[in-house]
Enzyme design. Structure first.
Site, PDB file in Angstrom:
ATOM      1  N   ASP A  54       0.840  -1.200   0.000  1.00 37.17           N
ATOM      2  CA  ASP A  54       0.000   0.000   0.000  1.00 37.17           C
ATOM      3  C   ASP A  54       0.875   1.249   0.000  1.00 37.17           C
ATOM      4  O   ASP A  54       2.038   1.202   0.425  1.00 37.17           O
ATOM      5  CB  ASP A  54      -0.889   0.024   1.251  1.00 37.17           C
ATOM      6  CG  ASP A  54      -1.856  -1.153   1.275  1.00 37.17           C
ATOM      7  OD1 ASP A  54      -2.144  -1.704   0.204  1.00 37.17           O
ATOM      8  OD2 ASP A  54      -2.300  -1.497   2.388  1.00 37.17           O
TER       9      ASP A  54
HETATM   10  N1  URA Z   1      -1.156  -5.924   3.984  1.00 39.49           N
HETATM   11  C1  URA Z   1      -1.688  -4.688   3.937  1.00 39.49           C
HETATM   12  O1  URA Z   1      -2.750  -4.438   4.487  1.00 39.49           O
HETATM   13  N2  URA Z   1      -1.000  -3.741   3.262  1.00 39.49           N
HETATM   14  C2  URA Z   1       0.184  -3.962   2.667  1.00 39.49           C
HETATM   15  O2  URA Z   1       0.772  -3.034   2.086  1.00 39.49           O
HETATM   16  C3  URA Z   1       0.722  -5.258   2.733  1.00 39.49           C
HETATM   17  C4  URA Z   1       0.025  -6.228   3.401  1.00 39.49           C
END
Ligand code: URA
Length: 243
Positions: free
Chosen positions: A111
């Protein structure tokens, strides 16, 4: 392999551009100035050359790690934040693949607000293998949670929680509280926003998320956010075999 072909394969531009770089005296190989774009060299991993003063190492396939900083998107065409690809040097973004300029691609996505270890390569088979559910590469996340982490939450995460779009529970391969508001979570699958959704499912909330490890590969302490480095052949091999 002809020198212009070597440069082309490493992402220094079209064959014509690469020939021009050599003819203009901008290229050295193993420390020696070159002027013949058609000179033949053995294209072995590790062949050292410079282009306009930039040192480069020939690699038939590129495997790199990036310390992803917060506020970057793992997309070539980001919507809001800068793309992680802007953190890589142009040759890594311009490596040709089957005739098209594709460059290296991230293996999975993090993310925009997640930090930590991200792998990129132009080896399609490697991307496929690392992303395959059969391969089960463990990924370790360091989570900072809004509410205190308790033993009940940890055991629920280990036992499995149901996420809204899938009746099959997802469980952490390992999970331990590392502080009042922090926990270390190991996942072997990679569903969309998985860590955030798992924490929400046990009544907590992710405040910060950092990926510290993929398989045997840990994010090195001396790789600052935004920096990248080549993977060593042994590191690639360990990721391939899971050992
Ligand atoms: N899980 C999440 O919620 N976000 C990420 O970036 C990676 C794993």
């Amino acid at each position: 392999m002809q020198l212009q072909e070597i440069l082309y394969s490493q992402g220094f531009g079209t064959r014509r551009v690469c020939a021009g770089l050599v003819q203009q005296g901008y290229v050295t190989v193993q420390g020696r100035a070159q002027d013949d774009a058609f000179a033949d060299f053995e294209a072995v991993d590790g062949l050292a050359f410079t282009v306009q003063g930039t040192p480069w190492i020939y690699q038939a396939k590129a495997y790199v790690m990036l310390h992803k900083p917060a506020g970057t998107e793992c997309s070539q065409k980001p919507s809001t934040y800068p793309s992680i690809y802007t953190l890589l040097p142009a040759p890594l973004r311009q490596r040709p693949n089957k005739g098209a300029v594709q460059g290296v691609q991230a293996i999975g996505r993090l993310d925009q607000d997640t930090t930590g270890l991200l792998l990129l390569t132009d080896d399609g088979q490697f991307i496929h293998r690392m992303g395959s559910p059969k391969h089960h590469v463990p990924k370790v996340y360091e989570v900072t949670a809004k509410h205190p982490v308790d033993a009940g939450q940890v055991s629920k995460l280990l036992a499995g929680v149901v996420l809204d779009d899938d009746p099959k529970p997802v469980r952490a391969a390992a999970c331990e509280a590392t502080g009042e508001h922090t926990l270390r979570l190991t996942l072997t699958e990679g569903k969309y926003h998985q860590v955030k959704r798992m924490l929400a499912a046990v009544g907590n909330r992710v405040e910060a998320l950092h990926r510290s490890r993929i398989g045997e590969l840990a994010l090195p302490a001396d790789l600052a956010p935004g920096q990248w480095r080549w993977l060593a052949p042994a590191e690639v091999q360990a990721l391939r075999t899971g050992k």
